[in-house]
Motif scaffolding. Sequence first.
Motif, PDB file in Angstrom:
ATOM      1  N   SER A 135      55.486  39.528 -36.785  1.00  0.00           N
ATOM      2  CA  SER A 135      56.008  40.061 -35.524  1.00  0.00           C
ATOM      3  C   SER A 135      57.305  40.834 -35.702  1.00  0.00           C
ATOM      4  O   SER A 135      57.797  41.441 -34.754  1.00  0.00           O
ATOM      5  CB  SER A 135      56.265  38.914 -34.537  1.00  0.00           C
ATOM      6  N   ILE A 175      48.897  42.671 -27.564  1.00  0.00           N
ATOM      7  CA  ILE A 175      49.715  42.060 -28.610  1.00  0.00           C
ATOM      8  C   ILE A 175      49.787  40.570 -28.317  1.00  0.00           C
ATOM      9  O   ILE A 175      50.254  40.147 -27.262  1.00  0.00           O
ATOM     10  CB  ILE A 175      51.130  42.668 -28.664  1.00  0.00           C
ATOM     11  N   ILE A 176      49.271  39.780 -29.248  1.00  0.00           N
ATOM     12  CA  ILE A 176      49.253  38.322 -29.109  1.00  0.00           C
ATOM     13  C   ILE A 176      50.296  37.767 -30.060  1.00  0.00           C
ATOM     14  O   ILE A 176      50.154  37.866 -31.282  1.00  0.00           O
ATOM     15  CB  ILE A 176      47.858  37.762 -29.437  1.00  0.00           C
ATOM     16  N   VAL A 177      51.354  37.215 -29.511  1.00  0.00           N
ATOM     17  CA  VAL A 177      52.439  36.680 -30.332  1.00  0.00           C
ATOM     18  C   VAL A 177      52.198  35.197 -30.543  1.00  0.00           C
ATOM     19  O   VAL A 177      52.083  34.427 -29.597  1.00  0.00           O
ATOM     20  CB  VAL A 177      53.800  36.911 -29.663  1.00  0.00           C
ATOM     21  N   ASP A 181      53.579  31.960 -31.297  1.00  0.00           N
ATOM     22  CA  ASP A 181      54.927  31.407 -31.235  1.00  0.00           C
ATOM     23  C   ASP A 181      55.201  30.478 -32.406  1.00  0.00           C
ATOM     24  O   ASP A 181      54.340  30.192 -33.211  1.00  0.00           O
ATOM     25  CB  ASP A 181      55.156  30.702 -29.903  1.00  0.00           C
ATOM     26  N   THR A 190      56.717  34.754 -38.586  1.00  0.00           N
ATOM     27  CA  THR A 190      55.865  34.561 -37.425  1.00  0.00           C
ATOM     28  C   THR A 190      54.835  35.670 -37.428  1.00  0.00           C
ATOM     29  O   THR A 190      54.993  36.677 -38.089  1.00  0.00           O
ATOM     30  CB  THR A 190      56.684  34.615 -36.136  1.00  0.00           C
ATOM     31  N   SER A 193      51.776  38.142 -35.305  1.00  0.00           N
ATOM     32  CA  SER A 193      51.239  38.696 -34.070  1.00  0.00           C
ATOM     33  C   SER A 193      49.885  39.319 -34.390  1.00  0.00           C
ATOM     34  O   SER A 193      49.661  39.822 -35.491  1.00  0.00           O
ATOM     35  CB  SER A 193      52.183  39.741 -33.476  1.00  0.00           C
ATOM     36  N   PHE A 240      50.561  41.533 -23.204  1.00  0.00           N
ATOM     37  CA  PHE A 240      51.221  40.658 -24.183  1.00  0.00           C
ATOM     38  C   PHE A 240      50.858  39.218 -23.850  1.00  0.00           C
ATOM     39  O   PHE A 240      50.867  38.821 -22.685  1.00  0.00           O
ATOM     40  CB  PHE A 240      52.742  40.822 -24.133  1.00  0.00           C
ATOM     41  N   ASN A 258      51.200  34.961 -25.371  1.00  0.00           N
ATOM     42  CA  ASN A 258      51.820  34.018 -26.301  1.00  0.00           C
ATOM     43  C   ASN A 258      50.877  32.845 -26.523  1.00  0.00           C
ATOM     44  O   ASN A 258      50.296  32.334 -25.566  1.00  0.00           O
ATOM     45  CB  ASN A 258      53.134  33.471 -25.739  1.00  0.00           C
ATOM     46  N   LYS A 307      60.424  41.780 -27.568  1.00  0.00           N
ATOM     47  CA  LYS A 307      60.379  40.398 -27.095  1.00  0.00           C
ATOM     48  C   LYS A 307      60.687  40.337 -25.600  1.00  0.00           C
ATOM     49  O   LYS A 307      60.328  39.376 -24.922  1.00  0.00           O
ATOM     50  CB  LYS A 307      61.317  39.516 -27.901  1.00  0.00           C
ATOM     51  N   TYR A 367      57.434  39.822 -23.766  1.00  0.00           N
ATOM     52  CA  TYR A 367      56.619  38.611 -23.898  1.00  0.00           C
ATOM     53  C   TYR A 367      57.424  37.315 -23.899  1.00  0.00           C
ATOM     54  O   TYR A 367      56.864  36.237 -24.045  1.00  0.00           O
ATOM     55  CB  TYR A 367      55.753  38.664 -25.168  1.00  0.00           C
TER      56      TYR A 367
END
Length: 541
Positions: free
Chosen positions: A179, A203-205, A207, A219, A221, A236, A238, A277, A280
């Motif tokens: 990320s 965009i899949i973060v 965590d 981390t 994404s 986005f 999480n 950031k 998200y």
Amino acid sequence: MIATTQHILDNSIETDYSKSISIEHRKKFAQFFTPFAIADLMAKWILGNKNLKTILEPAFGLGVFSRAILNNKKDVQVKGFEVDETILNLAKQYFDESKNVNIVLQDYMYNDWKNKYDGIICNPPYFKFHDYDNKNILKEIETNLKCKLNGFTNLYTLFLLKSIHQLRINGRCAYIIPSEFLNSDYGKLVKAYLIKNKTLRHIIVIDFEENVFDDALTTASIILCANDNLTDKVQFSNIQSLDDLGKIENIIANYPDLVNTKQTYHQSELNPVIKWKAYYQNQNSIRFKNLVPFSTYAKVVRGIATGSNEYFTFNLSKAIEFNIDEQYLLPCICSAKDASSTFFTTTNFEALKQNDKAIFLFNAQNSTDENVKKYIQKGERDGIDKRFLTANRTPWYSLENRKPAPIWVSVFNRTGLRFIRNEANISNLTSYHCIYPKPTSLFTEIHIDLLFAYLLTNTAKQIFDDNSRQYGNGLQKFEPNDLNKGMMLDIGLLDKQTANKILSLYKNYKDAILNKKNGEEIIEKIDKILVDKFGDKKNQA
């Protein structure tokens, strides 16, 4: 071809490989394997293209993505690129009977620019700019994409941009990458390209409660792109763990009908210059009014970089061993763990010195002392003068010109920023950044204490968190400009009575800490004063 579904639908192949191949080899080729559950999720995005006939896997490894796709759709042609001959040979054994899988021993970044694909899926090598041939690869990107990028750009984002370029109409791309680029300076140009290209969809973060990649301090994404005109929105999301993948599967299944949430934006709303950031993650700063950049009141720079800590750092034993007089040694905090309290005093320094800790730097420019000359000659025999930083200094053994900073701040943190008042007035290495209050009319010596009192509060740390960089297992990092550009309460607006009240509490806190008592309740009182003065009641939780 692999005979059993057991090997295809889990990571047992990768596990066996990791057990048989050294960690040095895997790190050399940046081989961090994707959990099958995530590979399968990404495959579902690719399989959503109803015209899927051709697949490209640019960093093939052992073909985890191809296995996930072929498990659901066998009538596709797969092409893979790989630069490690060891893993390539194993992959060819696994896919030996799969006539529709073609893996080649070539560097993806220098090949295949003219071909287009219906689906591209990848976990690219995580190489930083100094780990790969960035000059020539950036030239490839500039020539083919007409896109000029920062020289500090990490390799994984270049893989992504090339793959987007290679999508056919209605083609889809799925990448799992660190990320970092979402919130870094070099990422601004990458994000600008993504917005201009109009293929970014999701965009899949992931965590930071766990690392997605074993052994990788980062981390992750998941980036989903589509070369279609079905939507102009970007969502986005999480996820806290692999258990949360189900909600992403639902979003993929319902595409292009994106769920209308606070984390869904039109492409035109995205700003490549800011840290993403903000799109998200809840921002702490919105709970306050009268914010200014931290650079209004102070400047943050990194600590001294020696180029060889082993050579330049000294304790008393080493000074005696090489007969180096203390006048040629610069007092310096060399390890973050050696400054454990909020106040670093001359007493702390003397204690470290007597305990034979490394608390000096070799500082002998213009010296005529014979023992100093001998130690310089030793450095030359050991090749210290040929290292990257030292080779660019004149003379090579000179130190960076960095005066002692009155405040230090930790670079890496798990429980929030640590600020330390440097009352011993000594220098510091790069485990801490230096904070220099700006010499404005506001900052007499007593007002440095007002700034430091503010920095100790949870309010200050939470607002800075908006600008942090996130790594694995909850680890945060702040570069100097993350802090310089971070926001703070405009403490210059405090009336004299309030400022004096804060300074009085700060004095009590300092007395408590120096007497080895807990001062947290005092900091909480300062925090409450600031929240009462600067809190935006409309946005308070």
